[in-house]
Design a protein around this motif. Structure first.
Motif, PDB file in Angstrom:
ATOM      1  N   THR A 190       7.081 -10.142  13.392  1.00  0.00           N
ATOM      2  CA  THR A 190       6.565  -9.213  12.432  1.00  0.00           C
ATOM      3  C   THR A 190       5.169  -9.526  12.110  1.00  0.00           C
ATOM      4  N   TYR A 191       4.335  -8.577  11.951  1.00  0.00           N
ATOM      5  CA  TYR A 191       3.091  -8.526  11.857  1.00  0.00           C
ATOM      6  C   TYR A 191       2.620  -7.204  10.809  1.00  0.00           C
ATOM      7  N   THR A 192       1.501  -7.546  10.389  1.00  0.00           N
ATOM      8  CA  THR A 192       0.853  -6.378   9.825  1.00  0.00           C
ATOM      9  C   THR A 192      -0.898  -6.565   9.668  1.00  0.00           C
ATOM     10  N   PHE A 193      -1.589  -5.661   9.110  1.00  0.00           N
ATOM     11  CA  PHE A 193      -2.916  -5.908   9.202  1.00  0.00           C
ATOM     12  C   PHE A 193      -3.695  -5.988   7.816  1.00  0.00           C
ATOM     13  N   LEU A 194      -4.743  -6.672   7.741  1.00  0.00           N
ATOM     14  CA  LEU A 194      -5.568  -6.905   6.383  1.00  0.00           C
ATOM     15  C   LEU A 194      -6.979  -6.982   6.905  1.00  0.00           C
ATOM     16  N   ASN A 195      -7.579  -5.779   6.540  1.00  0.00           N
ATOM     17  CA  ASN A 195      -9.032  -5.675   6.466  1.00  0.00           C
ATOM     18  C   ASN A 195      -9.074  -5.528   8.239  1.00  0.00           C
ATOM     19  N   GLY A 196      -8.221  -5.026   8.971  1.00  0.00           N
ATOM     20  CA  GLY A 196      -8.325  -4.635  10.344  1.00  0.00           C
ATOM     21  C   GLY A 196      -7.867  -6.149  11.166  1.00  0.00           C
ATOM     22  N   HIS A 197      -7.548  -7.146  10.485  1.00  0.00           N
ATOM     23  CA  HIS A 197      -7.026  -8.373  10.979  1.00  0.00           C
ATOM     24  C   HIS A 197      -5.597  -8.642  11.131  1.00  0.00           C
ATOM     25  N   ARG A 198      -5.119  -8.943  12.249  1.00  0.00           N
ATOM     26  CA  ARG A 198      -3.532  -9.253  12.564  1.00  0.00           C
ATOM     27  C   ARG A 198      -3.196 -10.253  11.538  1.00  0.00           C
ATOM     28  N   VAL A 199      -2.045 -10.230  10.775  1.00  0.00           N
ATOM     29  CA  VAL A 199      -1.559 -11.378   9.951  1.00  0.00           C
ATOM     30  C   VAL A 199      -0.019 -11.433  10.317  1.00  0.00           C
ATOM     31  N   LYS A 200       0.636 -12.296  10.562  1.00  0.00           N
ATOM     32  CA  LYS A 200       1.909 -12.865  10.951  1.00  0.00           C
ATOM     33  C   LYS A 200       2.768 -12.840   9.927  1.00  0.00           C
ATOM     34  N   ILE A 201       3.820 -12.100   9.626  1.00  0.00           N
ATOM     35  CA  ILE A 201       4.675 -12.427   8.448  1.00  0.00           C
ATOM     36  C   ILE A 201       5.844 -13.066   9.047  1.00  0.00           C
ATOM     37  N   LEU A 202       6.042 -14.629   8.792  1.00  0.00           N
ATOM     38  CA  LEU A 202       6.941 -15.315   9.093  1.00  0.00           C
ATOM     39  C   LEU A 202       8.190 -15.410   8.372  1.00  0.00           C
ATOM     40  N   ALA A 203       8.135 -15.482   7.087  1.00  0.00           N
ATOM     41  CA  ALA A 203       9.283 -15.656   6.366  1.00  0.00           C
ATOM     42  C   ALA A 203       9.302 -14.871   4.926  1.00  0.00           C
ATOM     43  N   SER A 204      10.412 -14.549   4.421  1.00  0.00           N
ATOM     44  CA  SER A 204      10.557 -13.696   3.055  1.00  0.00           C
ATOM     45  C   SER A 204      11.727 -14.312   2.278  1.00  0.00           C
ATOM     46  N   LEU A 205      11.687 -14.134   1.043  1.00  0.00           N
ATOM     47  CA  LEU A 205      12.823 -14.686   0.213  1.00  0.00           C
ATOM     48  C   LEU A 205      13.794 -13.487   0.273  1.00  0.00           C
ATOM     49  N   ALA A 206      15.156 -13.869  -0.483  1.00  0.00           N
ATOM     50  CA  ALA A 206      16.031 -12.793  -0.670  1.00  0.00           C
ATOM     51  C   ALA A 206      15.488 -11.681  -1.654  1.00  0.00           C
ATOM     52  N   LEU A 207      16.193 -10.555  -1.604  1.00  0.00           N
ATOM     53  CA  LEU A 207      15.390  -9.524  -2.506  1.00  0.00           C
ATOM     54  C   LEU A 207      15.843  -9.545  -3.753  1.00  0.00           C
ATOM     55  N   ASN A 208      15.012  -8.991  -4.781  1.00  0.00           N
ATOM     56  CA  ASN A 208      15.302  -8.987  -6.219  1.00  0.00           C
ATOM     57  C   ASN A 208      15.083  -7.660  -6.560  1.00  0.00           C
ATOM     58  N   ASP A 209      16.342  -6.851  -6.625  1.00  0.00           N
ATOM     59  CA  ASP A 209      16.210  -5.457  -6.858  1.00  0.00           C
ATOM     60  C   ASP A 209      15.549  -4.946  -8.191  1.00  0.00           C
ATOM     61  N   SER A 210      15.789  -5.850  -9.020  1.00  0.00           N
ATOM     62  CA  SER A 210      15.317  -5.656 -10.346  1.00  0.00           C
ATOM     63  C   SER A 210      13.592  -5.528 -10.403  1.00  0.00           C
ATOM     64  N   GLN A 211      12.877  -6.222  -9.434  1.00  0.00           N
ATOM     65  CA  GLN A 211      11.582  -6.139  -9.620  1.00  0.00           C
ATOM     66  C   GLN A 211      10.923  -5.094  -9.098  1.00  0.00           C
TER      67      GLN A 211
END
Length: 355
Positions: free
Chosen positions: A258-279
């Motif tokens: 998975t990836y996104t862009f920041l100021n036109g430059h690609r950034v790979k998103i490698l990992a995330s934490l389990a969700l916190n629905d209260s936030q």
């Protein structure tokens, strides 16, 4: 499963079952290795292995054998690598003739990658068995492991199926179940199912006649098509709920990623934490809320359950905690490394397009 739990196949009496194995990637190699080790216990002989032609791989683009071919050669098993089984071309005709010469009792197929025409399916005395990484008919098609994760399924499994001319539509002989954990990635789930697939096909071959006699027809009304993955599926749409994006990150790991862009430059998103629905947050989707040592909090779209709600709380955006990113030209970085660096700031907004 250990060899001690396996009873010799009753399908052919005392005669050893002549097995042709067809597969290509690591998932298939796990089953092949297991069957090779259990040939005597199962009363089978693996007389040939079919796999895709060698492909160029790596930076040097060297021709590289498939995982299945490597396993077969390690044990001195003959390998066939036809490009096609189509009757309309000479190579396809020859491939069909060669298969007949092996006089297989059964053909075991796992992620082979070639379409098998009806004549090929009918060549083995007891037909072709497919090791499919889904609880059929839930996910038919090329990417059942990834689609189960992306859809948020709570479980998946292995189905040993009697192949027919349809796409994963054949009768079901045997199933195993595998819970999908909150931290499962596609790779981790693949490895679990590869192990289950090896055990499942050994179980079926130990008493093939019984399992074929008890075959169950699939209910087509519960079928979904697991489309082949494409690279563009890896781009994150931050307007989606955090739950959807979190599944995307796990479901497309390691490929296509998975990836996104920041100021036109690609950034790979490698990992995330389990969700916190209260936030929850009022910030627009894609906004970096905070950069902490444990996680980077990013605003996403409203939660699925709250979309369309009139409540002011339900109109707030969900959040996702990212733990590992990779910027262009850099190595993967943890949240703590980013916290002490200058790659990312509070208020930065992910999204947009490449420069």
């Amino acid at each position: 499963m250990t060899d001690a739990t396996i009873q010799p196949s009753s399908t052919t009496g005392n005669a050893r079952l002549r097995v042709v194995f067809a597969g290509t990637p690591d998932f298939a190699a796990s089953s092949l290795q297991a069957l090779i080790a259990k040939q005597d216990a199962l009363n089978i002989d693996i007389v040939a292995v079919y796999t895709q032609p060698d492909r160029k791989a790596g930076r040097g683009q060297k021709l590289t054998p498939s995982a299945v071919k490597a396993a077969a050669l390690e044990h001195g098993i003959t390998v066939e690598q036809p490009l096609t089984f189509k009757k309309s071309v000479e190579e396809g005709q020859q491939a069909r003739a060669t298969l007949r010469e092996y006089a297989p009792d059964v053909m075991v197929v796992a992620a082979y990658g070639l379409i098998l025409p009806l004549e090929v399916l009918n060549t083995p005395r007891y037909g072709c068995l497919n090791i499919h990484a889904s609880l059929l008919p839930r996910w038919r098609g090329a990417a059942p492991i990834h689609r189960a994760l992306l859809a948020g399924d709570s479980e998946t499994g292995i189905t040993i199926m009697q192949m027919d001319k349809g796409l994963d539509t054949g009768d079901m002989l045997y199933k195993t179940h595998c819970p999908i954990e909150n931290d499962d990635t596609a790779q981790r789930l693949h490895d679990k199912l590869a192990e289950q697939g090896a055990e499942a096909i050994a179980t079926v071959l130990a008493d093939l006649q019984t399992y074929q006699n008890q075959a169950t027809v699939q209910d087509d009304t519960h079928a979904n098509y697991a489309d082949k993955l494409v690279k563009t599926e890896g781009e994150i749409d931050w307007s989606q709920p955090a739950a959807v994006i979190e599944r995307q990150i796990r479901g497309l790991n390691p490929w296509p990623g998975t990836y996104t862009f920041l100021n036109g430059h690609r950034v790979k998103i490698l990992a995330s934490l389990a969700l916190n629905d209260s936030q929850m947050t009022d910030l627009p989707a894609g906004t970096v809320i905070s950069i902490g040592r444990k996680a980077i909090l990013v605003a996403c779209g409203a939660n699925e359950a709250h979309q369309g709600s009139d409540s002011s709380d339900d109109k707030k955006n969900s959040t996702l905690a990212l733990t590992e990113l990779q910027f262009a030209g850099s190595k993967p970085m943890s949240a703590e490394q980013l916290c002490h660096g200058n790659k990312l700031d509070d208020g930065d907004v992910f999204g947009g397009q490449a420069l």
